[in-house]
Motif scaffolding. Structure first.
Motif, PDB file in Angstrom:
ATOM      1  N   HIS A  87       0.639  -1.054  -0.102  1.00  0.00           N
ATOM      2  CA  HIS A  87      -0.019  -0.326  -0.013  1.00  0.00           C
ATOM      3  C   HIS A  87       0.799   1.294  -0.139  1.00  0.00           C
ATOM      4  CE1 HIS A  87      -2.421  -3.222   1.807  1.00  0.00           C
ATOM      5  NE2 HIS A  87      -3.184  -2.836   1.287  1.00  0.00           N
ATOM      6  N   GLY A  88       2.349   1.145   0.140  1.00  0.00           N
ATOM      7  CA  GLY A  88       3.101   2.402   0.144  1.00  0.00           C
ATOM      8  C   GLY A  88       4.543   1.678   0.429  1.00  0.00           C
ATOM      9  N   VAL A  89       5.486   2.442   0.365  1.00  0.00           N
ATOM     10  CA  VAL A  89       6.969   2.090   0.350  1.00  0.00           C
ATOM     11  C   VAL A  89       7.838   3.415   1.037  1.00  0.00           C
ATOM     12  CG1 VAL A  89       7.551   2.916  -1.911  1.00  0.00           C
ATOM     13  CG2 VAL A  89       8.770   1.160  -0.869  1.00  0.00           C
ATOM     14  N   ILE A  90       8.832   2.645   2.241  1.00  0.00           N
ATOM     15  CA  ILE A  90       9.554   3.645   2.862  1.00  0.00           C
ATOM     16  C   ILE A  90      10.946   3.482   2.226  1.00  0.00           C
ATOM     17  CG2 ILE A  90      10.335   4.148   5.120  1.00  0.00           C
ATOM     18  CD1 ILE A  90       7.473   3.414   6.049  1.00  0.00           C
ATOM     19  N   LEU A  91      11.562   4.431   2.179  1.00  0.00           N
ATOM     20  CA  LEU A  91      12.940   4.278   1.458  1.00  0.00           C
ATOM     21  C   LEU A  91      13.858   4.948   2.584  1.00  0.00           C
ATOM     22  CD1 LEU A  91      12.362   5.976  -2.090  1.00  0.00           C
ATOM     23  CD2 LEU A  91      12.508   3.525  -1.338  1.00  0.00           C
ATOM     24  N   VAL A 104      18.595   9.491  -5.908  1.00  0.00           N
ATOM     25  CA  VAL A 104      18.210   8.330  -6.980  1.00  0.00           C
ATOM     26  C   VAL A 104      17.190   7.573  -6.660  1.00  0.00           C
ATOM     27  CG1 VAL A 104      19.488   6.452  -8.148  1.00  0.00           C
ATOM     28  CG2 VAL A 104      20.401   8.777  -8.009  1.00  0.00           C
ATOM     29  N   LEU A 105      17.031   6.967  -5.407  1.00  0.00           N
ATOM     30  CA  LEU A 105      16.280   6.126  -4.823  1.00  0.00           C
ATOM     31  C   LEU A 105      14.911   6.519  -4.834  1.00  0.00           C
ATOM     32  CD1 LEU A 105      18.350   4.546  -1.648  1.00  0.00           C
ATOM     33  CD2 LEU A 105      17.834   3.440  -4.108  1.00  0.00           C
ATOM     34  N   ILE A 106      14.736   7.796  -4.721  1.00  0.00           N
ATOM     35  CA  ILE A 106      13.228   8.381  -4.726  1.00  0.00           C
ATOM     36  C   ILE A 106      12.785   8.557  -6.004  1.00  0.00           C
ATOM     37  CG2 ILE A 106      11.837  10.530  -4.148  1.00  0.00           C
ATOM     38  CD1 ILE A 106      13.705  11.098  -1.818  1.00  0.00           C
ATOM     39  N   LYS A 107      13.502   8.817  -6.896  1.00  0.00           N
ATOM     40  CA  LYS A 107      13.188   9.136  -8.394  1.00  0.00           C
ATOM     41  C   LYS A 107      12.887   7.817  -8.894  1.00  0.00           C
ATOM     42  CE  LYS A 107      15.510  13.712  -8.700  1.00  0.00           C
ATOM     43  NZ  LYS A 107      16.697  14.463  -9.006  1.00  0.00           N
ATOM     44  N   THR A 108      13.913   6.897  -8.938  1.00  0.00           N
ATOM     45  CA  THR A 108      13.470   5.344  -9.347  1.00  0.00           C
ATOM     46  C   THR A 108      12.198   4.890  -8.856  1.00  0.00           C
ATOM     47  OG1 THR A 108      15.864   5.265  -9.501  1.00  0.00           O
ATOM     48  CG2 THR A 108      14.820   3.259  -9.439  1.00  0.00           C
ATOM     49  N   THR A 109      12.084   5.140  -7.477  1.00  0.00           N
ATOM     50  CA  THR A 109      10.824   4.250  -7.051  1.00  0.00           C
ATOM     51  C   THR A 109       9.446   4.982  -7.479  1.00  0.00           C
ATOM     52  OG1 THR A 109      12.052   3.949  -4.841  1.00  0.00           O
ATOM     53  CG2 THR A 109       9.601   3.967  -4.748  1.00  0.00           C
ATOM     54  N   ILE A 110       9.556   6.382  -7.695  1.00  0.00           N
ATOM     55  CA  ILE A 110       8.466   6.981  -8.193  1.00  0.00           C
ATOM     56  C   ILE A 110       8.327   6.805  -9.542  1.00  0.00           C
ATOM     57  CG2 ILE A 110       7.620   9.425  -9.066  1.00  0.00           C
ATOM     58  CD1 ILE A 110       9.034  10.628  -6.610  1.00  0.00           C
ATOM     59  N   GLU A 111       9.356   6.373 -10.548  1.00  0.00           N
ATOM     60  CA  GLU A 111       9.338   5.844 -11.835  1.00  0.00           C
ATOM     61  C   GLU A 111       8.650   4.450 -11.821  1.00  0.00           C
ATOM     62  OE1 GLU A 111      12.456   3.888 -14.831  1.00  0.00           O
ATOM     63  OE2 GLU A 111      13.225   5.594 -13.594  1.00  0.00           O
ATOM     64  N   VAL A 112       8.966   3.526 -10.915  1.00  0.00           N
ATOM     65  CA  VAL A 112       8.491   2.301 -10.917  1.00  0.00           C
ATOM     66  C   VAL A 112       7.076   2.299 -10.326  1.00  0.00           C
ATOM     67  CG1 VAL A 112       8.706  -0.246  -9.762  1.00  0.00           C
ATOM     68  CG2 VAL A 112      10.867   1.090 -10.546  1.00  0.00           C
ATOM     69  N   THR A 113       6.772   3.106  -9.262  1.00  0.00           N
ATOM     70  CA  THR A 113       5.322   2.988  -8.849  1.00  0.00           C
ATOM     71  C   THR A 113       4.256   3.886  -9.627  1.00  0.00           C
ATOM     72  OG1 THR A 113       5.747   4.865  -7.384  1.00  0.00           O
ATOM     73  CG2 THR A 113       6.238   2.649  -6.542  1.00  0.00           C
ATOM     74  N   LYS A 114       4.761   4.767 -10.640  1.00  0.00           N
ATOM     75  CA  LYS A 114       3.850   5.409 -11.360  1.00  0.00           C
ATOM     76  C   LYS A 114       2.779   6.293 -10.475  1.00  0.00           C
ATOM     77  CE  LYS A 114       4.824   2.269 -14.829  1.00  0.00           C
ATOM     78  NZ  LYS A 114       4.380   1.200 -16.029  1.00  0.00           N
ATOM     79  N   GLY A 115       2.893   6.546  -9.232  1.00  0.00           N
ATOM     80  CA  GLY A 115       1.921   7.324  -8.543  1.00  0.00           C
ATOM     81  C   GLY A 115       0.873   6.607  -7.864  1.00  0.00           C
ATOM     82  N   ASP A 116       1.006   5.159  -7.908  1.00  0.00           N
ATOM     83  CA  ASP A 116       0.027   4.195  -7.626  1.00  0.00           C
ATOM     84  C   ASP A 116      -0.064   4.130  -5.912  1.00  0.00           C
ATOM     85  OD1 ASP A 116      -0.684   3.818  -9.955  1.00  0.00           O
ATOM     86  OD2 ASP A 116       0.346   1.924 -10.595  1.00  0.00           O
ATOM     87  N   ILE A 117       1.187   4.333  -5.360  1.00  0.00           N
ATOM     88  CA  ILE A 117       1.319   4.137  -3.936  1.00  0.00           C
ATOM     89  C   ILE A 117       1.850   5.459  -3.313  1.00  0.00           C
ATOM     90  CG2 ILE A 117       0.627   1.904  -3.969  1.00  0.00           C
ATOM     91  CD1 ILE A 117       3.771   1.277  -3.326  1.00  0.00           C
ATOM     92  N   PRO A 118       1.926   5.772  -2.016  1.00  0.00           N
ATOM     93  CA  PRO A 118       2.878   6.679  -1.768  1.00  0.00           C
ATOM     94  C   PRO A 118       4.322   6.155  -1.556  1.00  0.00           C
ATOM     95  CG  PRO A 118       0.998   6.309  -0.306  1.00  0.00           C
ATOM     96  CD  PRO A 118       1.029   5.136  -1.195  1.00  0.00           C
ATOM     97  N   VAL A 119       5.102   7.180  -1.935  1.00  0.00           N
ATOM     98  CA  VAL A 119       6.742   7.083  -1.553  1.00  0.00           C
ATOM     99  C   VAL A 119       7.103   7.987  -0.219  1.00  0.00           C
ATOM    100  CG1 VAL A 119       8.864   7.126  -2.510  1.00  0.00           C
ATOM    101  CG2 VAL A 119       6.899   6.328  -4.029  1.00  0.00           C
ATOM    102  N   VAL A 120       7.492   7.293   0.439  1.00  0.00           N
ATOM    103  CA  VAL A 120       7.836   7.783   1.879  1.00  0.00           C
ATOM    104  C   VAL A 120       9.366   7.893   2.039  1.00  0.00           C
ATOM    105  CG1 VAL A 120       7.577   7.686   4.321  1.00  0.00           C
ATOM    106  CG2 VAL A 120       5.653   7.245   2.767  1.00  0.00           C
TER     107      VAL A 120
END
Length: 306
Positions: free
Chosen positions: A40-44, A61-77
């Motif tokens: 439901h979300g991911v914590i970096l 890089v980790l934030i931007k890569t995660t956003i790229e993979v998740t495509k806005g479907d879940i929160p990136v924390v």
């Protein structure tokens, strides 16, 4: 993105290669399996993410890569664990500019701040960003407890919205919910106490072993929320020996070994951490292998997700 702070949030590991560089291919592979399993979300950049060893550029890089993979479907924390208020504010601003959806905020590192200092630290960071914040309350490992009185002082900070509850006292969930109702979402931060914490009213689960076993972790949560408690408890009983790997000081190495066993990770860690060897390695692999060989067949929990 508005975060509802419910569900399973993996504190995802950072993948490295043999040359101590970020292994983004391995990172993406693991993240894609997490998404397929229904997180439901991911914590970096938490403890499991080896935050203290990452450069600011690597976190970017980790934030931007995660956003790229998740495509806005879940929160990136992104986790913030800094030594100074100034450093924490800078980290919050940088995370926001990189597109993170939320922050997990620890008390000050190294210096053992008192209650007043800790509250002022949280207030200053909250005032510096529009991002929603989850306070990480782990006095066992970080020696500062955020008490109910302190959370009461933080009520005016409307973007402080959630608590990662890692005091090891499951009744603290009841105290938080009794005092604050739904003002703060509460997420379990200790894998071995997830079922008990959910029963006491927690809204979600920040997991460690989910990094290697996302389907089973999400199944426990979804079955519980659907009222199928006995089915959830049966999977949890199987999971507990694996979850106990999350309680050890070498949890990063142990969980990365489990990821390798599941084919969704690498064993490389960043020094001063080193891969485990000898009898310790054999004992941990035995626990992992026993879990994999005895893993339960999962109900169709995806049909339960809402």
């Amino acid at each position: 993105m508005k975060i509802n702070w419910q569900g399973v949030y993996p504190a995802i590991t950072t993948k490295f290669d043999a040359n101590d560089n970020l292994d983004l291919d391995a990172f993406k592979k693991n993240l894609e399996v997490q998404l397929e399993s229904g997180i439901h979300g991911v914590i970096l950049g938490g403890t499991l993410g080896e935050a203290s060893t990452l450069t600011e550029e690597e976190k970017d890089v980790l934030i931007k890569t995660t956003i790229e993979v998740t495509k806005g479907d879940i929160p990136v924390v992104i986790n913030i664990a800094e030594q100074s208020t100034k450093g924490a504010i800078a980290a919050a601003k940088r995370a926001e500019s990189n597109g993170a959806n939320g922050l997990m905020l620890l008390p000050p590192m190294r210096y053992k701040a008192d209650d007043r200092e800790t509250v002022e630290y949280f207030k200053a960071v909250a005032a510096s960003t529009s991002l929603p914040i989850m306070i990480y309350n782990n006095p066992v490992d970080y020696k500062i407890e955020v008490t109910l009185d302190m959370f009461e002082e933080l009520l005016p900070c409307t973007n402080i919205q959630a608590i990662k509850e890692s005091t090891r006292d499951v009744t603290n969930v009841t105290r938080l919910k009794s005092k604050f109702g739904d003002r703060y979402a509460v997420l379990c931060g200790v894998d071995t106490l997830a079922m008990e914490t959910l029963i006491n009213g927690a809204d979600g689960w920040v997991g460690g072993l989910v990094c290697a076993f996302p389907a089973e972790t999400v199944a426990i949560y979804e079955l519980f929320k659907a009222g199928r408690i006995l089915e959830a408890a049966a999977i949890n009983r199987w999971f507990i020996p694996l979850c106990e790997l999350d309680l050890h000081p070498k949890l990063v190495q142990y969980i990365k070994l489990a990821e390798v066993a599941e084919g969704i990770g690498t064993e490389y860690v960043r020094a001063p951490r080193l891969p485990i060897i000898g009898k310790e390695r054999e004992e941990v692999l035995a626990i992992i292998d026993a879990g994999i060989k005895s893993r339960p067949e999962l109900p169709d929990y995806k049909a339960l997700a809402v």
